[in-house]
Design a protein around this motif. Structure first.
Motif, PDB file in Angstrom:
ATOM      1  N   ILE A  60      15.412  -3.304  -4.625  1.00  0.00           N
ATOM      2  CA  ILE A  60      14.776  -2.085  -4.157  1.00  0.00           C
ATOM      3  C   ILE A  60      13.399  -2.520  -3.819  1.00  0.00           C
ATOM      4  CG2 ILE A  60      14.299  -1.260  -6.802  1.00  0.00           C
ATOM      5  CD1 ILE A  60      14.138   1.724  -5.227  1.00  0.00           C
ATOM      6  N   HIS A  61      12.871  -2.034  -2.362  1.00  0.00           N
ATOM      7  CA  HIS A  61      11.271  -2.344  -2.391  1.00  0.00           C
ATOM      8  C   HIS A  61      10.959  -0.990  -1.264  1.00  0.00           C
ATOM      9  CE1 HIS A  61      13.958  -5.177   0.080  1.00  0.00           C
ATOM     10  NE2 HIS A  61      13.482  -4.640   0.841  1.00  0.00           N
ATOM     11  N   ALA A  62       9.864  -1.139  -0.886  1.00  0.00           N
ATOM     12  CA  ALA A  62       9.190   0.072  -0.456  1.00  0.00           C
ATOM     13  C   ALA A  62       8.249  -0.409   0.881  1.00  0.00           C
ATOM     14  CB  ALA A  62       8.670   1.141  -1.195  1.00  0.00           C
ATOM     15  N   SER A  63       8.036   0.475   1.797  1.00  0.00           N
ATOM     16  CA  SER A  63       6.856   0.175   2.673  1.00  0.00           C
ATOM     17  C   SER A  63       6.143   1.545   2.714  1.00  0.00           C
ATOM     18  CB  SER A  63       7.425   0.052   4.246  1.00  0.00           C
ATOM     19  OG  SER A  63       8.055  -1.079   4.039  1.00  0.00           O
ATOM     20  N   VAL A  64       4.877   1.434   2.772  1.00  0.00           N
ATOM     21  CA  VAL A  64       4.157   2.666   2.670  1.00  0.00           C
ATOM     22  C   VAL A  64       2.914   2.544   3.882  1.00  0.00           C
ATOM     23  CG1 VAL A  64       4.061   2.980   0.028  1.00  0.00           C
ATOM     24  CG2 VAL A  64       2.059   1.691   1.420  1.00  0.00           C
ATOM     25  N   LYS A  65       2.782   3.756   4.456  1.00  0.00           N
ATOM     26  CA  LYS A  65       1.645   3.735   5.727  1.00  0.00           C
ATOM     27  C   LYS A  65       0.360   4.526   5.132  1.00  0.00           C
ATOM     28  CE  LYS A  65       4.432   3.397   9.669  1.00  0.00           C
ATOM     29  NZ  LYS A  65       4.920   4.150  11.045  1.00  0.00           N
ATOM     30  N   LEU A  66      -0.710   3.934   5.237  1.00  0.00           N
ATOM     31  CA  LEU A  66      -1.813   4.372   4.761  1.00  0.00           C
ATOM     32  C   LEU A  66      -2.971   4.405   6.148  1.00  0.00           C
ATOM     33  CD1 LEU A  66      -3.356   5.788   2.485  1.00  0.00           C
ATOM     34  CD2 LEU A  66      -4.196   3.467   1.680  1.00  0.00           C
ATOM     35  N   GLY A  67      -3.167   5.704   6.704  1.00  0.00           N
ATOM     36  CA  GLY A  67      -3.892   5.572   7.849  1.00  0.00           C
ATOM     37  C   GLY A  67      -3.092   4.653   8.933  1.00  0.00           C
ATOM     38  N   GLY A  68      -3.655   3.779   9.724  1.00  0.00           N
ATOM     39  CA  GLY A  68      -3.061   2.895  10.581  1.00  0.00           C
ATOM     40  C   GLY A  68      -2.552   1.740   9.981  1.00  0.00           C
ATOM     41  N   ASN A  69      -2.287   1.637   8.783  1.00  0.00           N
ATOM     42  CA  ASN A  69      -1.887   0.169   8.147  1.00  0.00           C
ATOM     43  C   ASN A  69      -0.500   0.660   7.386  1.00  0.00           C
ATOM     44  OD1 ASN A  69      -4.470  -1.346   8.307  1.00  0.00           O
ATOM     45  ND2 ASN A  69      -5.185   0.739   7.388  1.00  0.00           N
ATOM     46  N   THR A  70       0.454  -0.547   7.382  1.00  0.00           N
ATOM     47  CA  THR A  70       1.634  -0.287   6.995  1.00  0.00           C
ATOM     48  C   THR A  70       1.737  -1.782   5.605  1.00  0.00           C
ATOM     49  OG1 THR A  70       2.887   0.399   8.860  1.00  0.00           O
ATOM     50  CG2 THR A  70       4.289  -0.719   7.180  1.00  0.00           C
ATOM     51  N   LEU A  71       1.958  -1.196   4.602  1.00  0.00           N
ATOM     52  CA  LEU A  71       1.996  -2.486   3.498  1.00  0.00           C
ATOM     53  C   LEU A  71       3.465  -2.474   2.842  1.00  0.00           C
ATOM     54  CD1 LEU A  71      -1.257  -1.287   1.765  1.00  0.00           C
ATOM     55  CD2 LEU A  71      -1.029  -3.030   3.026  1.00  0.00           C
ATOM     56  N   ASN A  72       3.984  -3.473   2.825  1.00  0.00           N
ATOM     57  CA  ASN A  72       5.042  -4.013   1.894  1.00  0.00           C
ATOM     58  C   ASN A  72       5.056  -3.839   0.529  1.00  0.00           C
ATOM     59  OD1 ASN A  72       6.629  -3.740   4.478  1.00  0.00           O
ATOM     60  ND2 ASN A  72       5.861  -5.701   4.978  1.00  0.00           N
ATOM     61  N   MET A  73       5.985  -3.339  -0.130  1.00  0.00           N
ATOM     62  CA  MET A  73       5.541  -3.292  -1.725  1.00  0.00           C
ATOM     63  C   MET A  73       6.988  -4.053  -2.359  1.00  0.00           C
ATOM     64  SD  MET A  73       2.613  -2.156  -2.233  1.00  0.00           S
ATOM     65  CE  MET A  73       1.415  -0.999  -1.810  1.00  0.00           C
ATOM     66  N   ALA A  74       7.014  -5.088  -2.897  1.00  0.00           N
ATOM     67  CA  ALA A  74       8.242  -5.742  -3.376  1.00  0.00           C
ATOM     68  C   ALA A  74       8.348  -5.519  -4.651  1.00  0.00           C
ATOM     69  CB  ALA A  74       7.744  -7.450  -3.366  1.00  0.00           C
ATOM     70  N   TYR A  75       7.342  -4.881  -5.610  1.00  0.00           N
ATOM     71  CA  TYR A  75       7.436  -4.686  -6.805  1.00  0.00           C
ATOM     72  C   TYR A  75       7.470  -3.209  -7.251  1.00  0.00           C
ATOM     73  CZ  TYR A  75       7.002  -9.924  -6.763  1.00  0.00           C
ATOM     74  OH  TYR A  75       7.200 -11.045  -6.359  1.00  0.00           O
ATOM     75  N   MET A  76       8.326  -2.792  -8.203  1.00  0.00           N
ATOM     76  CA  MET A  76       8.204  -1.608  -8.517  1.00  0.00           C
ATOM     77  C   MET A  76       7.682  -0.930  -9.953  1.00  0.00           C
ATOM     78  SD  MET A  76       9.503  -0.182  -5.803  1.00  0.00           S
ATOM     79  CE  MET A  76       9.680   1.411  -6.265  1.00  0.00           C
TER      80      MET A  76
END
Length: 798
Positions: A60-76
Motif C-alpha cells: 500500500i502506498h499513496a500519492s498526494v497533491k500539495l499545490g501544483g506538486n505531486t508526491l509519492n509516498m512509499a511508507y505508511m
C-alpha cells in the motif's frame, strides 16, 4: 541412420577447419552474450515470486497533491496496517517492516572490542517468517520475534559473529541511537538475491518502540505517512477492487492535503514497477534483450551465410545421394544433424564463456545472483529452450537450401548459374554490418552524453573536497572535531553542511506571490558561513554591503526560485512564507546543480547557520574539507581518520570525495556504457569474422578468374579493388540503413535526461568509417593473398 549422419557431420567439421572455427566461435560468442542477458532478465523478472502467498500480498502506498506538486509516498504510519485490517474484512493479515537507514554497529558481547559496521537491519512484526517465505534454519517462525529485543540473524551473520557455534540463545549488541543487547532467537537462510526485502538482522518491532527515537517512527496514530513499509495479505486476490474502493473512500475524508489517493500493487511489482528506491537496472530490461537478440541473430546469420556459401562444394554429394534414392527429407535431416552438432558444440563453449565472464558482467551491473537461481528448473528450462531454438533456426535455411538442389544441375556442375544463394548472402552481410554500425553509433552517443554530464559547468566547485558524515557520537564534540580537521596542514578550508552533497535533501513548500493557490516545493539547504565561498557559488544579486545572511529567519534563494515563486526580478528584501514562518530574502544565487543533471533544476533555498551553533550537534551534519593542491592524500586521510577515532571510536570512518559522489549519480549510465561497449566490440568482431569467411570463400571461387587477369597484366591494386568493391557496396548500404534507426533510438533515450547533448553529425560519419575500414582490412587480406598467388597454380587444372 542417425549414427551415419553424426559421422558425416564430424568429417565435415574436421575437413574444413577454418570455416568450422569461424562458425563455432562466432555462434559460441553470440550464445554466451544471449545466455548472460537471459540470466539477468530472468532474475529481474523473478523478484518476490518465491513467496508462497505472493499472489495475495499487496503493497500500500499513496500519492498526494500539495499545490501544483505531486508526491509519492512509499511508507505508511505505524498504525496504518492494523487500522486497515480492522476496517476491511477482506484483509487477512498485514506486515510492517522498517529498514533501518542510520549507521549501525554490531558486536558480540563476549568480545566487545570486535565491532563491525552493519547494514540491512530490519524491524518487523511478529509473524514475519509466516507472512513471507524466508527460510528459518533454526527457531519457531511464530515466536522468534515475539519478545522485545529479540533478533533473527542471517546465516552469513551467524558465521561472522559466532563461527561454527550455534548462536541461538546468545546475545548480540546492536548500536542504533544507543547500544542495546538483543537475544538471538533464530537463524534464517540468507535472503534470496531476487528478493526486494533484504536483511542481515530481523529485529522485533516491539524493540523499536522502546528506543529513545521511537516517536520518530511511530508518527501519526491514524492512517497516514510514516516510516513503515506496509504489506497486506488479502483473503482472495479478487478482493483488490473492493479494497481499493474502500481506500479511496477513506482518502476523500482526509483533508490534510489538497488531494490524496491510496493504491495497491502486488509484491511482485516491488522491484520493476515501483517508483521508489534505486531501480536503475530496470532501464536495461528493454535494451539488453534487444541487443541479445541482435547479437544472436548476427551469429546465426554468420553460420547460415557460411554454410550456404559452401553449398557448391557439397552440391555433387547431394546430387549423388538423390540419384541413389535419398529423399529430400533424409537429406534435410542430415544437414539438421550437422547443424545440431555445430550448435551443440557452440552452446557448450558459449556456456563456458558465459561462466568465465559472469563475475565481470554482474560486477558492472552491481548485481548478485545466487547459484541456486542459476541452476533452478526455470533457468535450466530456458537454457534448453534456447538450445532448441538455436538448433532449429541455424539448421533451417542450410538444410532447406542444400536439400533442394536438383541432381541434373549439380552433377553437370551448373551451380554457378544459381544466383539465389548469392543474393541471400548479400542480405545477410548487409544485416550484419547494419547491426554493428547501429551499435557503434549508439555507443558513441552514450559516451558523449556521459562526457557532457561530467564536464558541464554545474555552477559548483567539486574539486578536492572530501565529505565526512558526523554521526550522533561525533556531533557531541563536533566543534572540536572541526577545529582539529581545519588545523591539518593539507586542509585549505572546512564547511559544515546539513546533508552530504548529491545524497539527498529536504524540501519545504512556499506560496507564490502572484499564485497564492499553488505552493512550490523548494529544496532546503543548510550550511555554515563558509558554504558559498568554498563551493564557488556565484551571486546573481548579492546581499547588501555589511549585511549578514546568518540566521534561521534569513534565506538565500536561486534564480529558479525567483521564477517559480513569481517574485520581482531582484527580490532582495522580500519574504518567503511557508505558512508558519516568514524568511527574509538576503540574496539570489545563480543556478547550480545540487542534484543529478538527469533531472530538472529545482528551486533552492539556502539557510546559513553560524559554525558555532548547537544546531549541527542536534540535527547531524557533514563536514566538507577543501584539500590544498599537491597534498599527499593517503597521509592526510590517515590523519583525518585518527582525529575521527579520537571523538568517535564506535562508528567506522567513512569519507566520500564530492566529485565521486557527483559521478556516482550516473552509475546506471556508466554500467550501460560499459556493457554497450562490450556488445559493440562483439558485434564488430562477429561481423568481421563473417565477412572474413565469406570473402575467403568468394575469392576461392574466383581463383581462376584472378589468374587469368594476372596473366593479362592486371595489377595487384586493381585486383584488390575488383574483389573489395562488391563488399564495400554492401557495407555502405548497411550504414544507410542503420543510421536513421540508431538516430531514432538514441533520440528517444536522450529524452530521459533534462540536460542532454544534440546528436552530432560526425557520429554517423565515424561509425561509417569504422565499418568501411573494418571491411577493407578484412577483404584486403584475402585479396592481396589471391593477387600474390602464382596464376600457374590456379590455371593448372584447365
Amino acid at each position: 541412420m542417425l549414427r551415419n549422419h553424426i559421422k558425416i557431420a564430424f568429417r565435415t567439421l574436421s575437413r574444413n577447419k577454418g570455416f568450422t572455427f569461424i562458425n563455432i566461435t562466432g555462434l559460441a560468442v553470440g550464445l554466451a552474450v544471449c545466455i548472460m542477458i537471459m540470466l539477468y532478465v530472468t532474475h529481474e523478472m523473478s523478484y518476490d515470486r518465491f513467496h508462497k502467498n505472493g499472489a495475495r500480498i499487496f503493497n500500500i502506498h499513496a500519492s498526494v497533491k500539495l499545490g501544483g506538486n505531486t508526491l509519492n509516498m512509499a511508507y505508511m504510519s505505524y498504525a496504518a496496517g492494523s487500522m486497515i485490517k480492522q476496517n476491511n474484512p477482506m484483509v487477512e493479515d498485514y506486515m510492517r517492516t522498517l529498514a533501518y537507514f542510520r549507521p549501525t554497529v554490531v558486536s558480540n558481547p563476549t568480545s566487545p572490542e570486535n565491532k563491525f559496521a552493519a547494514d540491512k537491519l530490519l524491524f518487523a512484526d511478529v509473524g514475519f517468517f509466516n507472512f513471507y517465505s524466508f527460510k528459518l534454519l533454526s527457531g519457531d517462525a511464530s515466536d522468534v520475534l515475539k519478545a522485545p529485543f529479540s533478533v533473527v540473524i542471517s546465516r552469513d551473520m551467524a558465521k561472522k559473529y559466532f563461527g561454527n557455534a550455534n548462536p541461538v540463545g546468545q546475545l548480540l549488541t546492536i548500536k542504533t541511537d544507543s547500544a542495546y543487547t538483543y537475544h538471538i532467537t533464530g537463524v534464517a537462510e540468507n535472503a534470496p538475491s531476487n528478493s526486494s526485502i533484504d536483511f542481515n538482522f530481523v529485529a522485533s518491532t516491539s524493540s523499536l518502540l522502546t528506543m529513545k527515537e521511537a516517536t520518530m517512527y511511530t508518527g501519526a496514530q491514524g492512517i497516514s505517512f510514516g516510516s513503515f513499509a506496509v504489506n497486506l495479505l488479502l483473503k482472495n486476490v479478487s478482493d483488490t477492487g473492493q479494497l481499493k474502493r474502500n481506500l479511496q473512500a477513506m482518502a476523500k475524508k482526509d483533508k490534510s492535503f489538497d488531494e490524496i489517493s491510496y493504491s495497491l500493487s502486488p509484491i511482485a511489482d516491488n522491484h520493476l514497477k515501483s517508483n521508489f528506491g534505486d531501480s536503475s537496472n530496470i532501464k536495461y530490461l528493454r535494451i539488453f534483450p534487444l541487443v541479445a537478440v541482435l547479437i544472436l541473430l548476427l551469429a546465426l546469420v554468420n553460420y547460415m551465410s557460411l554454410s550456404t556459401a559452401r553449398a557448391t562444394l557439397r552440391a555433387k554429394e547431394v546430387g549423388v545421394r538423390k540419384v541413389s534414392g535419398a529423399s529430400r527429407k533424409s537429406i534435410a535431416m542430415q544437414f539438421y544433424v550437422e547443424s545440431a552438432l555445430f550448435t551443440g558444440i557452440s552452446f557448450v563453449l558459449g556456456y563456458c564463456l558465459c561462466y568465465l565472464c559472469k563475475p565481470w558482467f554482474l560486477n558492472v551491473l552491481q548485481l548478485k545472483i545466487d547459484n541456486s537461481f542459476l541452476y533452478s528448473p526455470m533457468v535450466l528450462g530456458l537454457m534448453f529452450a534456447l538450445l532448441v531454438i538455436t538448433v532449429l533456426i541455424a539448421g533451417s535455411y542450410p538444410s532447406l537450401v542444400l536439400s533442394a538442389f536438383k541432381p541434373v544441375i549439380t552433377l553437370k556442375d551448373k551451380m554457378s548459374t544459381q544466383a539465389g544463394g548469392a543474393t541471400v548472402r548479400k542480405v545477410f552481410t548487409t544485416l550484419q554490418f547494419a547491426i554493428s554500425v547501429g551499435l557503434i553509433i549508439c555507443g558513441i552517443i552514450i559516451d558523449r552524453q556521459l562526457y557532457y554530464f561530467r564536464h558541464a559547468d554545474t555552477g559548483l566547485n567539486r574539486d578536492n573536497i572530501v565529505m565526512l558524515p558526523a554521526g550522533a557520537n561525533l556531533a557531541k564534540n563536533y566543534q572540536a572535531f572541526k577545529k582539529d580537521i581545519s588545523d591539518l596542514a593539507g586542509i585549505a578550508n572546512v564547511v559544515t553542511s546539513h546533508h552530504t552533497m548529491f545524497k539527498g535533501y529536504d524540501m519545504f513548500w512556499v506560496a507564490g506571490k502572484t499564485k497564492q493557490e499553488q505552493s512550490v516545493g523548494i529544496i532546503n539547504v543548510i550550511g555554515d558561513n563558509n558554504y558559498i565561498p568554498v563551493l564557488g557559488l556565484k551571486w546573481k544579486y548579492p546581499p547588501a554591503p555589511n549585511t549578514s545572511i546568518i540566521g534561521r529567519q534569513k534565506v538565500v534563494i536561486n534564480e529558479l526560485a525567483v521564477s517559480k515563486l513569481h517574485l520581482p526580478a531582484n527580490p532582495v528584501g522580500n519574504y518567503l512564507d511557508d505558512g508558519n514562518k516568514k524568511y527574509e530574502i538576503m540574496g539570489v544565487l545563480k543556478n547550480f546543480n545540487f542534484t543529478s543533471m538527469s533531472d530538472e533544476l529545482k528551486p533552492l533555498a539556502l539557510f546559513t547557520m553560524a559554525d558555532t551553533t548547537n544546531f549541527w550537534a542536534r540535527q547531524g551534519c557533514t563536514l566538507l574539507a577543501k584539500i590544498k593542491p599537491h597534498t599527499n592524500l593517503p597521509s592526510l586521510l590517515a590523519k583525518m581518520q585518527g582525529i575521527y577515532k579520537k571523538y568517535d571510536q564506535d562508528t567506522p570512518f567513512e569519507y566520500t570525495f564530492m566529485d565521486d559522489a557527483f559521478n556516482l549519480q550516473y552509475k546506471a549510465e556508466d554500467r550501460l556504457a560499459a556493457i554497450f561497449s562490450l556488445f559493440t566490440y562483439i558485434t564488430v568482431i562477429l561481423a568481421t569474422m563473417g565477412l572474413f569467411g565469406l570473402a575467403a570463400f568468394t575469392i576461392e571461387q574466383r581463383t581462376k578468374e584472378i589468374g587469368i587477369r594476372k596473366i593479362l597484366g592486371a595489377s595487384l591494386s586493381s585486383i584488390g579493388t575488383l574483389l573489395s568493391v562488391d563488399f564495400l557496396k554492401l557495407v555502405l548500404l548497411s550504414i544507410i540503413i542503420a543510421s536513421p534507426i540508431a538516430w531514432w533510438a538514441m533520440h528517444n533515450w536522450l529524452q530521459n535526461f533534462a540536460y542532454r547533448i544534440a546528436i552530432p553529425w560526425w557520429v554517423f560519419t565515424a561509425a561509417g568509417i569504422i565499418a568501411m575500414l573494418t571491411a577493407v582490412i578484412t577483404v584486403s587480406y584475402h585479396a592481396i593473398k589471391a593477387g600474390l598467388a602464382n596464376p600457374v597454380d590456379s590455371l593448372r587444372s584447365e
